[in-house]
Design a protein around this motif. Structure first.
Motif, PDB file in Angstrom:
ATOM      1  N   LEU A 130       0.868  -1.174   0.000  1.00 11.37           N
ATOM      2  CA  LEU A 130       0.000   0.000   0.000  1.00 11.37           C
ATOM      3  C   LEU A 130       0.907   1.227   0.000  1.00 11.37           C
ATOM      4  O   LEU A 130       1.598   1.482   0.983  1.00 11.37           O
ATOM      5  CB  LEU A 130      -0.874  -0.028   1.260  1.00 11.37           C
ATOM      6  N   ASN A 131       0.918   1.962  -1.102  1.00  8.60           N
ATOM      7  CA  ASN A 131       1.785   3.135  -1.186  1.00  8.60           C
ATOM      8  C   ASN A 131       0.961   4.393  -1.350  1.00  8.60           C
ATOM      9  O   ASN A 131       0.128   4.478  -2.251  1.00  8.60           O
ATOM     10  CB  ASN A 131       2.748   3.001  -2.370  1.00  8.60           C
ATOM     11  N   VAL A 132       1.207   5.337  -0.450  1.00  6.81           N
ATOM     12  CA  VAL A 132       0.426   6.573  -0.445  1.00  6.81           C
ATOM     13  C   VAL A 132       1.395   7.744  -0.440  1.00  6.81           C
ATOM     14  O   VAL A 132       2.448   7.675   0.195  1.00  6.81           O
ATOM     15  CB  VAL A 132      -0.445   6.635   0.832  1.00  6.81           C
ATOM     16  N   ALA A 133       1.036   8.821  -1.148  1.00  6.04           N
ATOM     17  CA  ALA A 133       1.833  10.049  -1.049  1.00  6.04           C
ATOM     18  C   ALA A 133       0.966  11.161  -0.483  1.00  6.04           C
ATOM     19  O   ALA A 133      -0.191  11.306  -0.871  1.00  6.04           O
ATOM     20  CB  ALA A 133       2.372  10.441  -2.423  1.00  6.04           C
ATOM     21  N   ARG A 172       9.745  -1.166 -10.049  1.00  2.00           N
ATOM     22  CA  ARG A 172      10.789  -2.155  -9.776  1.00  2.00           C
ATOM     23  C   ARG A 172      10.397  -3.079  -8.643  1.00  2.00           C
ATOM     24  O   ARG A 172      10.872  -4.198  -8.550  1.00  2.00           O
ATOM     25  CB  ARG A 172      12.099  -1.441  -9.447  1.00  2.00           C
ATOM     26  N   MET A 173       9.524  -2.587  -7.747  1.00  2.00           N
ATOM     27  CA  MET A 173       9.050  -3.439  -6.656  1.00  2.00           C
ATOM     28  C   MET A 173       7.695  -4.062  -7.010  1.00  2.00           C
ATOM     29  O   MET A 173       6.983  -4.536  -6.138  1.00  2.00           O
ATOM     30  CB  MET A 173       8.926  -2.611  -5.370  1.00  2.00           C
ATOM     31  N   HIS A 174       7.327  -4.018  -8.287  1.00  2.00           N
ATOM     32  CA  HIS A 174       6.062  -4.562  -8.784  1.00  2.00           C
ATOM     33  C   HIS A 174       4.865  -3.942  -8.081  1.00  2.00           C
ATOM     34  O   HIS A 174       3.902  -4.619  -7.733  1.00  2.00           O
ATOM     35  CB  HIS A 174       6.004  -6.083  -8.616  1.00  2.00           C
ATOM     36  N   THR A 175       4.943  -2.650  -7.826  1.00  2.00           N
ATOM     37  CA  THR A 175       3.820  -2.013  -7.150  1.00  2.00           C
ATOM     38  C   THR A 175       3.627  -0.611  -7.714  1.00  2.00           C
ATOM     39  O   THR A 175       4.310  -0.222  -8.657  1.00  2.00           O
ATOM     40  CB  THR A 175       4.052  -2.046  -5.613  1.00  2.00           C
ATOM     41  N   SER A 176       2.666   0.129  -7.178  1.00  2.00           N
ATOM     42  CA  SER A 176       2.428   1.491  -7.657  1.00  2.00           C
ATOM     43  C   SER A 176       1.777   2.296  -6.544  1.00  2.00           C
ATOM     44  O   SER A 176       1.540   1.787  -5.462  1.00  2.00           O
ATOM     45  CB  SER A 176       1.528   1.459  -8.897  1.00  2.00           C
ATOM     46  N   LEU A 177       1.491   3.566  -6.857  1.00  2.00           N
ATOM     47  CA  LEU A 177       0.888   4.443  -5.854  1.00  2.00           C
ATOM     48  C   LEU A 177      -0.627   4.243  -5.882  1.00  2.00           C
ATOM     49  O   LEU A 177      -1.235   4.303  -6.943  1.00  2.00           O
ATOM     50  CB  LEU A 177       1.225   5.889  -6.245  1.00  2.00           C
ATOM     51  N   ILE A 178      -1.219   4.021  -4.707  1.00  2.00           N
ATOM     52  CA  ILE A 178      -2.677   3.847  -4.693  1.00  2.00           C
ATOM     53  C   ILE A 178      -3.369   5.208  -4.564  1.00  2.00           C
ATOM     54  O   ILE A 178      -4.433   5.430  -5.139  1.00  2.00           O
ATOM     55  CB  ILE A 178      -3.105   2.850  -3.592  1.00  2.00           C
ATOM     56  N   ASN A 179      -2.763   6.125  -3.826  1.00  2.00           N
ATOM     57  CA  ASN A 179      -3.340   7.458  -3.620  1.00  2.00           C
ATOM     58  C   ASN A 179      -2.256   8.519  -3.560  1.00  2.00           C
ATOM     59  O   ASN A 179      -1.229   8.298  -2.927  1.00  2.00           O
ATOM     60  CB  ASN A 179      -4.023   7.574  -2.239  1.00  2.00           C
ATOM     61  N   LEU A 180      -2.540   9.662  -4.179  1.00  2.00           N
ATOM     62  CA  LEU A 180      -1.753  10.845  -3.893  1.00  2.00           C
ATOM     63  C   LEU A 180      -2.768  11.822  -3.311  1.00  2.00           C
ATOM     64  O   LEU A 180      -3.696  12.258  -3.997  1.00  2.00           O
ATOM     65  CB  LEU A 180      -1.108  11.414  -5.151  1.00  2.00           C
ATOM     66  N   GLN A 237      10.389  13.957 -10.538  1.00  2.00           N
ATOM     67  CA  GLN A 237      10.272  13.078  -9.362  1.00  2.00           C
ATOM     68  C   GLN A 237       9.070  12.146  -9.479  1.00  2.00           C
ATOM     69  O   GLN A 237       9.095  11.024  -8.968  1.00  2.00           O
ATOM     70  CB  GLN A 237      10.186  13.911  -8.074  1.00  2.00           C
ATOM     71  N   ALA A 238       8.024  12.609 -10.138  1.00  2.00           N
ATOM     72  CA  ALA A 238       6.849  11.744 -10.321  1.00  2.00           C
ATOM     73  C   ALA A 238       7.249  10.532 -11.174  1.00  2.00           C
ATOM     74  O   ALA A 238       6.860   9.389 -10.878  1.00  2.00           O
ATOM     75  CB  ALA A 238       5.711  12.515 -10.980  1.00  2.00           C
ATOM     76  N   TYR A 239       8.055  10.782 -12.210  1.00  2.00           N
ATOM     77  CA  TYR A 239       8.535   9.663 -13.034  1.00  2.00           C
ATOM     78  C   TYR A 239       9.474   8.758 -12.244  1.00  2.00           C
ATOM     79  O   TYR A 239       9.449   7.542 -12.376  1.00  2.00           O
ATOM     80  CB  TYR A 239       9.245  10.194 -14.294  1.00  2.00           C
ATOM     81  N   ILE A 240      10.304   9.377 -11.412  1.00  2.00           N
ATOM     82  CA  ILE A 240      11.238   8.592 -10.605  1.00  2.00           C
ATOM     83  C   ILE A 240      10.449   7.659  -9.683  1.00  2.00           C
ATOM     84  O   ILE A 240      10.742   6.467  -9.563  1.00  2.00           O
ATOM     85  CB  ILE A 240      12.150   9.516  -9.760  1.00  2.00           C
ATOM     86  N   LEU A 241       9.420   8.209  -9.051  1.00  2.00           N
ATOM     87  CA  LEU A 241       8.617   7.399  -8.130  1.00  2.00           C
ATOM     88  C   LEU A 241       7.967   6.224  -8.866  1.00  2.00           C
ATOM     89  O   LEU A 241       7.991   5.086  -8.390  1.00  2.00           O
ATOM     90  CB  LEU A 241       7.538   8.265  -7.458  1.00  2.00           C
ATOM     91  N   ASP A 242       7.417   6.509 -10.025  1.00  2.00           N
ATOM     92  CA  ASP A 242       6.823   5.446 -10.831  1.00  2.00           C
ATOM     93  C   ASP A 242       7.810   4.307 -11.057  1.00  2.00           C
ATOM     94  O   ASP A 242       7.502   3.141 -10.888  1.00  2.00           O
ATOM     95  CB  ASP A 242       6.451   6.012 -12.216  1.00  2.00           C
ATOM     96  N   GLY A 243       9.035   4.700 -11.441  1.00  2.00           N
ATOM     97  CA  GLY A 243      10.082   3.721 -11.746  1.00  2.00           C
ATOM     98  C   GLY A 243      10.475   2.918 -10.518  1.00  2.00           C
ATOM     99  O   GLY A 243      10.593   1.690 -10.588  1.00  2.00           O
ATOM    100  N   LEU A 244      10.645   3.613  -9.399  1.00  2.00           N
ATOM    101  CA  LEU A 244      11.040   2.920  -8.166  1.00  2.00           C
ATOM    102  C   LEU A 244       9.991   1.888  -7.762  1.00  2.00           C
ATOM    103  O   LEU A 244      10.319   0.762  -7.391  1.00  2.00           O
ATOM    104  CB  LEU A 244      11.181   3.927  -7.017  1.00  2.00           C
ATOM    105  N   LEU A 245       8.733   2.294  -7.838  1.00  4.97           N
ATOM    106  CA  LEU A 245       7.664   1.391  -7.403  1.00  4.97           C
ATOM    107  C   LEU A 245       7.498   0.239  -8.385  1.00  4.97           C
ATOM    108  O   LEU A 245       7.260  -0.902  -7.988  1.00  4.97           O
ATOM    109  CB  LEU A 245       6.346   2.157  -7.224  1.00  4.97           C
TER     110      LEU A 245
END
Ligand code: AP5
Ligand code: MG
Length: 384
Positions: free
Chosen positions: A2-5, A103-111, A93-101
């Motif tokens: 669960l990833n939230v910003a 790589r962990m097979h996940t994504s942001l659920i909420n900003l 940074q938004a692109y960086i975050l996408d890439g980092l997540l």
């Protein structure tokens, strides 16, 4: 995961809400501001490079930020999920975050952006200045920070609005009120995550009962291959006629037929919130195919519940039930044998991908339901 910003202008209350959110959702906290302050305190090379920029209220370079994040994320691969505070702050940074997540097979659920007017943010930060000891909490620097936010950071919202993960939350009110708003926004998104569950277990293990209870609780749709076949027979369709002839002759219904029916049902919007699969997959081949079908639909199996009940107990339950339905011992044995034939390959398949949960199937229906729903809750927390 669960990833939230948490997003919002300086002084909006991101840092104030964070500890409560971390606790409620078991997240790992990443505040790029806190990380920078720690680097500056420790006078590291990164800290030295950032200090002058932070002091005047500007944005530190994306290069520095990506290094900070990379280290922190790499040190915490076991996290349940991350709460990002004050990141991403630029389009890059938004692109960086996408890439980092990714790589962990996940994504942001909420900003989640905390909406607070500038004057109030300024007032709050000037109040905080009395105790914070932050070099950037002066009226002049606050002005620069707010301007930087408006010019460089606020536009990043467009990136997330396009992806449907941006939610604005009113940031005025008591800390507790705002926490309620933020957490109900996250809970709402969690409910929208599709949840697909496979029920495994022998005949008489309580699969059907648990599937119905779970379907009610989480608003999921039961998809049972047997029911789909019966529906076709009932409707007298071409497939139904073919199937009923095969059943009468004691021939197994071929995989193609079952798979096509399952695929149609997955494609229809019957299972908007997700499915509970029952009596399917029955073989390793079907398990592979089901994974493929779901992937095509942009979804996946999130959790597999294997209701464990000893063979003796299964026989006891089936023969009790047999008194009402006239179930012959030979039928009971045949069903158990069929189950044992396919279940080990199936459970191994799901175990290898970390999705299998063995559930003790003994006890009252409510006790077992507590166990099954605990696992589904956990799967919701892990779902992206
Ligand atoms: P950072 O530390 O992230 O600061 P910020 O974004 O400017 O935000 P603040 O921490 O000031 O505010 P907050 O929203 O956390 O509010 P808080 O909860 O404290 O960044 C600092 C600097 O580092 C940046 O300027 C930049 O130079 C650099 N940086 C950081 N990340 C970067 C990145 N990704 N890229 C580039 N550079 C980066 O609340 C504020 C006050 O209000 C508190 O006193 C609080 O008690 C009070 N308060 C909170 N809620 C309420 C409420 N509901 N009612 C009344 N008062 C409240
Ligand atoms: Mg903060």
């Amino acid at each position: 995961m669960l990833n939230v910003a948490l997003f919002g202008p300086p002084g909006a209350g991101k840092g104030t809400q964070s500890p409560m959110l971390i606790e409620r959702y078991g997240l790992f906290y990443i505040s790029t501001g806190d990380l920078l302050r720690a680097e500056m305190r420790n006078q590291t090379a990164l800290g030295k490079a950032a200090k002058e920029i932070v002091a005047r209220g500007g944005l530190v370079s994306d290069e520095i930020i990506v290094q900070l994040l990379e280290n922190t994320i790499r040190e915490n691969p076991q996290a349940n999920g991350f709460l990002f505070d004050g990141f991403p702050r630029t389009w890059v940074q938004a692109y960086i975050l996408d890439g980092l997540l990714l790589r962990m097979h996940t994504s942001l659920i909420n900003l989640i952006s905390l909406e607070v007017p500038e004057e109030i943010c300024t007032e709050r930060m000037l109040g905080r200045a009395l105790t914070s000891g932050r070099i950037d909490d002066t009226r002049e620097v606050i002005e620069v920070r707010l301007r930087e936010y408006k010019e460089k950071t606020a536009p990043v919202l467009g990136f997330y609005a396009e992806r449907g993960v941006h939610q604005a939350v009113d940031g005025l009110g008591t800390v507790e009120e705002i926490f309620q708003r933020v957490s109900s926004t996250i809970d709402e998104s969690l409910r929208k995550v599709q949840m697909n569950v496979v029920m495994l277990g022998g005949p008489g293990s309580g699969r059907g009962t648990q599937a119905r209870l779970l379907a009610d609780k989480y608003n999921l749709t039961i998809l049972s291959a047997g029911d789909l076949l019966q529906e076709e027979i009932g409707r007298g369709s071409a497939v139904g006629q073919q199937v009923s002839a095969q059943m009468e002759n004691g021939v197994l219904v071929p995989d193609e037929v079952v798979i096509r029916l399952v695929e149609d049902r997955i494609r229809s919007n019957a299972g908007r919130n997700g499915f509970i699969f029952k009596g399917f997959p029955r073989t390793l081949v079907q398990a592979y195919i089901l994974d493929g079908l779901l992937r095509k639909a942009g979804s996946q199996i999130n959790c597999v519940l294997d209701l464990r009940v000893s063979t003796i107990e299964l026989v006891r339950r089936l023969s009790l039930r047999g008194r009402h339905y006239d179930l012959a011992t030979s039928t009971i044995i045949r069903r158990l044998q069929a189950y044992e034939q396919y279940e080990s390959a199936l459970s191994r398949y799901y175990e290898n991908s970390g999705r299998l949960h063995s559930i003790d199937g003994l006890g009252s229906t409510e006790e077992v339901f507590q166990r099954t729903s605990d696992k589904v809750d956990e799967a919701f927390r892990l779902a992206r």
